[in-house]
Design a protein around this motif. Structure first.
Motif, PDB file in Angstrom:
ATOM      1  N   GLY A  30     -20.166   4.257   8.125  1.00 42.19           N
ATOM      2  CA  GLY A  30     -20.299   4.633   6.725  1.00 42.19           C
ATOM      3  C   GLY A  30     -19.458   3.795   5.772  1.00 42.19           C
ATOM      4  O   GLY A  30     -19.206   4.209   4.643  1.00 42.19           O
ATOM      5  N   LEU A  31     -18.993   2.619   6.197  1.00 49.05           N
ATOM      6  CA  LEU A  31     -18.164   1.787   5.314  1.00 49.05           C
ATOM      7  C   LEU A  31     -19.042   0.751   4.616  1.00 49.05           C
ATOM      8  O   LEU A  31     -18.926  -0.452   4.852  1.00 49.05           O
ATOM      9  CB  LEU A  31     -17.064   1.092   6.121  1.00 49.05           C
ATOM     10  N   GLY A  32     -19.935   1.237   3.781  1.00 51.70           N
ATOM     11  CA  GLY A  32     -20.896   0.331   3.161  1.00 51.70           C
ATOM     12  C   GLY A  32     -20.613   0.100   1.694  1.00 51.70           C
ATOM     13  O   GLY A  32     -19.632   0.595   1.150  1.00 51.70           O
ATOM     14  N   PRO A  33     -21.494  -0.666   1.058  1.00 56.85           N
ATOM     15  CA  PRO A  33     -21.340  -0.909  -0.383  1.00 56.85           C
ATOM     16  C   PRO A  33     -21.751   0.331  -1.162  1.00 56.85           C
ATOM     17  O   PRO A  33     -22.728   0.971  -0.821  1.00 56.85           O
ATOM     18  CB  PRO A  33     -22.308  -2.066  -0.626  1.00 56.85           C
ATOM     19  N   SER A  34     -21.010   0.646  -2.227  1.00 56.72           N
ATOM     20  CA  SER A  34     -21.334   1.883  -2.940  1.00 56.72           C
ATOM     21  C   SER A  34     -21.928   1.647  -4.326  1.00 56.72           C
ATOM     22  O   SER A  34     -22.474   2.554  -4.925  1.00 56.72           O
ATOM     23  CB  SER A  34     -20.093   2.774  -3.044  1.00 56.72           C
ATOM     24  N   ARG A  35     -21.821   0.415  -4.836  1.00 56.58           N
ATOM     25  CA  ARG A  35     -22.354   0.192  -6.191  1.00 56.58           C
ATOM     26  C   ARG A  35     -23.842  -0.128  -6.101  1.00 56.58           C
ATOM     27  O   ARG A  35     -24.262  -1.007  -5.344  1.00 56.58           O
ATOM     28  CB  ARG A  35     -21.611  -0.975  -6.840  1.00 56.58           C
ATOM     29  N   HIS A  36     -24.593   0.632  -6.861  1.00 56.67           N
ATOM     30  CA  HIS A  36     -26.042   0.470  -6.798  1.00 56.67           C
ATOM     31  C   HIS A  36     -26.598   0.072  -8.153  1.00 56.67           C
ATOM     32  O   HIS A  36     -26.422   0.767  -9.148  1.00 56.67           O
ATOM     33  CB  HIS A  36     -26.685   1.786  -6.329  1.00 56.67           C
ATOM     34  N   VAL A  37     -27.213  -1.075  -8.213  1.00 59.92           N
ATOM     35  CA  VAL A  37     -27.883  -1.516  -9.442  1.00 59.92           C
ATOM     36  C   VAL A  37     -29.378  -1.499  -9.135  1.00 59.92           C
ATOM     37  O   VAL A  37     -29.812  -2.150  -8.179  1.00 59.92           O
ATOM     38  CB  VAL A  37     -27.456  -2.950  -9.844  1.00 59.92           C
ATOM     39  N   PRO A  38     -30.164  -0.752  -9.908  1.00 59.12           N
ATOM     40  CA  PRO A  38     -31.587  -0.635  -9.582  1.00 59.12           C
ATOM     41  C   PRO A  38     -32.229  -2.012  -9.418  1.00 59.12           C
ATOM     42  O   PRO A  38     -31.974  -2.925 -10.195  1.00 59.12           O
ATOM     43  CB  PRO A  38     -32.165   0.112 -10.797  1.00 59.12           C
ATOM     44  N   GLY A  39     -33.030  -2.135  -8.389  1.00 59.49           N
ATOM     45  CA  GLY A  39     -33.756  -3.375  -8.154  1.00 59.49           C
ATOM     46  C   GLY A  39     -32.933  -4.455  -7.463  1.00 59.49           C
ATOM     47  O   GLY A  39     -33.404  -5.559  -7.257  1.00 59.49           O
ATOM     48  N   GLN A  40     -31.679  -4.156  -7.121  1.00 63.90           N
ATOM     49  CA  GLN A  40     -30.837  -5.163  -6.446  1.00 63.90           C
ATOM     50  C   GLN A  40     -30.264  -4.590  -5.158  1.00 63.90           C
ATOM     51  O   GLN A  40     -30.277  -3.382  -4.945  1.00 63.90           O
ATOM     52  CB  GLN A  40     -29.637  -5.525  -7.332  1.00 63.90           C
ATOM     53  N   HIS A  41     -29.768  -5.488  -4.297  1.00 64.26           N
ATOM     54  CA  HIS A  41     -29.036  -5.021  -3.124  1.00 64.26           C
ATOM     55  C   HIS A  41     -27.786  -4.300  -3.595  1.00 64.26           C
ATOM     56  O   HIS A  41     -27.228  -4.644  -4.638  1.00 64.26           O
ATOM     57  CB  HIS A  41     -28.616  -6.195  -2.241  1.00 64.26           C
ATOM     58  N   ARG A  42     -27.334  -3.331  -2.804  1.00 65.72           N
ATOM     59  CA  ARG A  42     -26.080  -2.668  -3.142  1.00 65.72           C
ATOM     60  C   ARG A  42     -24.931  -3.669  -3.101  1.00 65.72           C
ATOM     61  O   ARG A  42     -24.982  -4.633  -2.348  1.00 65.72           O
ATOM     62  CB  ARG A  42     -25.801  -1.539  -2.142  1.00 65.72           C
ATOM     63  N   ARG A  43     -23.913  -3.433  -3.917  1.00 70.75           N
ATOM     64  CA  ARG A  43     -22.772  -4.344  -3.977  1.00 70.75           C
ATOM     65  C   ARG A  43     -21.499  -3.608  -3.566  1.00 70.75           C
ATOM     66  O   ARG A  43     -21.392  -2.394  -3.726  1.00 70.75           O
ATOM     67  CB  ARG A  43     -22.583  -4.880  -5.403  1.00 70.75           C
ATOM     68  N   TYR A  44     -20.546  -4.389  -3.050  1.00 66.20           N
ATOM     69  CA  TYR A  44     -19.262  -3.821  -2.638  1.00 66.20           C
ATOM     70  C   TYR A  44     -18.307  -3.783  -3.838  1.00 66.20           C
ATOM     71  O   TYR A  44     -18.100  -4.807  -4.501  1.00 66.20           O
ATOM     72  CB  TYR A  44     -18.641  -4.660  -1.528  1.00 66.20           C
ATOM     73  N   THR A  45     -17.718  -2.619  -4.065  1.00 70.44           N
ATOM     74  CA  THR A  45     -16.728  -2.493  -5.134  1.00 70.44           C
ATOM     75  C   THR A  45     -15.347  -2.833  -4.581  1.00 70.44           C
ATOM     76  O   THR A  45     -15.180  -3.032  -3.369  1.00 70.44           O
ATOM     77  CB  THR A  45     -16.692  -1.047  -5.650  1.00 70.44           C
ATOM     78  N   ALA A  46     -14.350  -2.857  -5.479  1.00 65.77           N
ATOM     79  CA  ALA A  46     -12.968  -3.133  -5.033  1.00 65.77           C
ATOM     80  C   ALA A  46     -12.526  -2.094  -4.015  1.00 65.77           C
ATOM     81  O   ALA A  46     -11.854  -2.415  -3.023  1.00 65.77           O
ATOM     82  CB  ALA A  46     -12.034  -3.125  -6.238  1.00 65.77           C
ATOM     83  N   GLN A  47     -12.934  -0.846  -4.252  1.00 66.07           N
ATOM     84  CA  GLN A  47     -12.520   0.206  -3.320  1.00 66.07           C
ATOM     85  C   GLN A  47     -13.211   0.035  -1.953  1.00 66.07           C
ATOM     86  O   GLN A  47     -12.592   0.229  -0.903  1.00 66.07           O
ATOM     87  CB  GLN A  47     -12.846   1.579  -3.905  1.00 66.07           C
ATOM     88  N   ASP A  48     -14.485  -0.354  -1.993  1.00 67.33           N
ATOM     89  CA  ASP A  48     -15.178  -0.634  -0.717  1.00 67.33           C
ATOM     90  C   ASP A  48     -14.447  -1.736   0.048  1.00 67.33           C
ATOM     91  O   ASP A  48     -14.274  -1.671   1.269  1.00 67.33           O
ATOM     92  CB  ASP A  48     -16.615  -1.112  -0.970  1.00 67.33           C
ATOM     93  N   LEU A  49     -14.031  -2.756  -0.701  1.00 64.60           N
ATOM     94  CA  LEU A  49     -13.350  -3.895  -0.074  1.00 64.60           C
ATOM     95  C   LEU A  49     -12.015  -3.449   0.535  1.00 64.60           C
ATOM     96  O   LEU A  49     -11.649  -3.863   1.642  1.00 64.60           O
ATOM     97  CB  LEU A  49     -13.125  -4.992  -1.119  1.00 64.60           C
ATOM     98  N   ASP A  50     -11.314  -2.593  -0.185  1.00 64.57           N
ATOM     99  CA  ASP A  50     -10.045  -2.075   0.349  1.00 64.57           C
ATOM    100  C   ASP A  50     -10.271  -1.358   1.676  1.00 64.57           C
ATOM    101  O   ASP A  50      -9.520  -1.522   2.633  1.00 64.57           O
ATOM    102  CB  ASP A  50      -9.402  -1.111  -0.646  1.00 64.57           C
ATOM    103  N   ARG A  51     -11.305  -0.560   1.719  1.00 62.87           N
ATOM    104  CA  ARG A  51     -11.599   0.170   2.966  1.00 62.87           C
ATOM    105  C   ARG A  51     -11.854  -0.817   4.100  1.00 62.87           C
ATOM    106  O   ARG A  51     -11.384  -0.644   5.209  1.00 62.87           O
ATOM    107  CB  ARG A  51     -12.862   1.033   2.808  1.00 62.87           C
ATOM    108  N   LEU A  52     -12.628  -1.839   3.777  1.00 58.08           N
ATOM    109  CA  LEU A  52     -12.966  -2.816   4.818  1.00 58.08           C
ATOM    110  C   LEU A  52     -11.728  -3.578   5.279  1.00 58.08           C
ATOM    111  O   LEU A  52     -11.600  -3.927   6.455  1.00 58.08           O
ATOM    112  CB  LEU A  52     -14.025  -3.793   4.297  1.00 58.08           C
ATOM    113  N   GLU A  53     -10.809  -3.823   4.355  1.00 56.93           N
ATOM    114  CA  GLU A  53      -9.583  -4.522   4.765  1.00 56.93           C
ATOM    115  C   GLU A  53      -8.769  -3.670   5.727  1.00 56.93           C
ATOM    116  O   GLU A  53      -8.209  -4.163   6.701  1.00 56.93           O
ATOM    117  CB  GLU A  53      -8.754  -4.911   3.536  1.00 56.93           C
ATOM    118  N   VAL A  54      -8.727  -2.375   5.450  1.00 58.46           N
ATOM    119  CA  VAL A  54      -8.030  -1.464   6.370  1.00 58.46           C
ATOM    120  C   VAL A  54      -8.731  -1.468   7.732  1.00 58.46           C
ATOM    121  O   VAL A  54      -8.101  -1.573   8.788  1.00 58.46           O
ATOM    122  CB  VAL A  54      -7.986  -0.035   5.783  1.00 58.46           C
TER     123      VAL A  54
END
Ligand code: B12
Length: 338
Positions: A30-54
């Protein structure tokens, strides 16, 4: 992060992991990208990136992925744990030592947070885990982390783990406790399945790279230790470990590498006059002990002629030392050249 939200490719590059690893962490933990822009792939936010770094830090230290993911989610989900946009998570008390890079690689006393009820259970036998894991037996967490990264073909993480082990413990212990169990395990895996040659090759490559990067002593005089694999012998990693361990002990070596024909070894001895020669044979096909006798009978025989590896047959000639461990090899060679 707003408009600075990152694509999977950008995150993969920033963290030094494969995009497939990110997908696995998304799907399984469940450590995926959380920002969703309609019509685009989901994007990773700063918080998502922090989780991934951990996640990356903990899995690199041998913490099981499901546990690491639970920590990663907790590290940014509760108030006060959220990190700044600088990209490094400010940590809860129990996590701080792990994030600070002082995780107990050897003892394995990683924390066992209760995964949140929302977290998906790790897949028992998906590709790269469970039934397809490298069998290790009792092993230090760093070896388990290295083996898991190897099954994901995640070379940056593999190198990081091994570099840290070499830095923290020295070559001998890093080789014995991390590299050897994984090499033996992947050998067994291959034998049982006739698969994972790519994993074996990547493991070999990463081990070679890390051992080769161990700083060599700046010798005032030329190397007096000659390391070579037997004729047609392609297994060289134990010799590479020996060269790196001797370098840490201040002893320079001359490494001829794999597949050294006896006449070439003769010539090298004639031209360099080594005090110690170590010849490696891993498999019976390459382990004709006449090669060792030939070194002993050289017109200018080295003080120490040593045989390493399980391949030698039928038995070692008189006057040839049998090396059984890396530590013993370092000790004997050091004694011969000092
Ligand atoms: C990596 C690897 C390769 C790599 C080598 C890359 C490299 N640069 O070294 C490559 C892909 C080239 C390779 C090729 C082959 N391999 Co291979 N390989 C391995 C693997 C996975 C690790 C080898 C290794 O480094 N072992 C070193 C340590 C980990 O193992 P060890 O010697 O048993 O360690 C003991 C002692 O030596 C001592 N020790 C450990 N480290 C050190 C260090 C020093 C200095 C000392 C003194 C002692 C010491 O402690 C251990 C406990 O007793 C092994 C699996 C295994 N179990 O070893 C297979 C393995 C050795 N390979 C095997 C085979 C069959 C092959 C090939 C024939 C495959 C093929 N069909 O082409 C070829 C051989 C080519 C040749 N002519 O040499 C078999 C050998 C079976 C046998 N006994 O004959 C093994 C055991 C795999 C298996 N289970 O089937 N291989």
């Amino acid at each position: 992060m707003g408009d600075d939200a990152l694509s999977a490719g950008a995150v993969a590059r920033r963290l030094g992991v494969a995009v497939t690893t990110l997908r696995t962490w998304h799907r399984r933990y469940g450590l995926g990208p959380s920002r969703h822009v309609p019509g685009q792939h989901r994007r990773y936010t700063a918080q998502d990136l922090d989780r991934l770094e951990v996640m990356l830090r903990l899995t690199s230290q041998g913490v099981a992925p499901a546990e690491a993911a639970a920590w990663a989610r907790r590290s940014t989900s509760s108030a006060g744990f959220a990190s700044s946009s600088a990209g490094s998570a400010s940590s809860p008390a129990g996590l701080a030592p792990l994030l600070a890079g002082s995780a107990p690689l050897l003892t394995g006393s990683a924390p066992s947070p209760a995964p949140s009820p929302a977290s998906p259970a790790p897949s028992p036998a998906g590709p790269g885990g469970g039934g397809q894991a490298i069998p290790l037996g009792p092993a230090v967490p760093a070896a388990r982390g290295f083996a898991r990264a190897a099954m994901r073909l995640d070379a940056p993480v593999m190198r990081t783990i091994l570099e840290r082990a070499v830095g923290d413990w020295g070559v001998v212990r890093a080789w014995d406790d991390v590299a050897v169990p994984v090499l033996v395990g992947i050998g067994e895996r291959y034998q049982a399945t006739q698969r994972f040659v790519e994993v074996e090759h990547l493991i070999s490559r990463c081990i070679s790279e890390v051992l080769g990067a161990v700083p060599r002593p700046r010798a005032a005089s030329p190397a007096r230790v000659l390391l070579a694999a037997a004729d047609e012998e392609q297994h060289t990693l134990p010799l590479e470990a020996l060269a790196a361990a001797l370098a840490q002990a201040g002893v320079p070596t001359r490494m001829l590498g794999g597949r050294v024909p006896p006449p070439a070894l003769d010539d090298a001895i004639t031209r360099t006059g080594p005090a110690a020669v170590v010849l490696w044979s891993q498999i019976g096909e390459t382990g004709d002990a006449a090669q060792l006798a030939r070194v002993r009978e050289h017109p200018h025989p080295p003080l120490l002629v040593a045989a390493g590896g399980p391949g030698w047959r039928p038995r070692l000639p008189a006057g040839v030392a049998q090396l059984t461990t890396l530590a013993e090899a370092v000790e004997l060679v050091c004694a011969a050249v000092r």
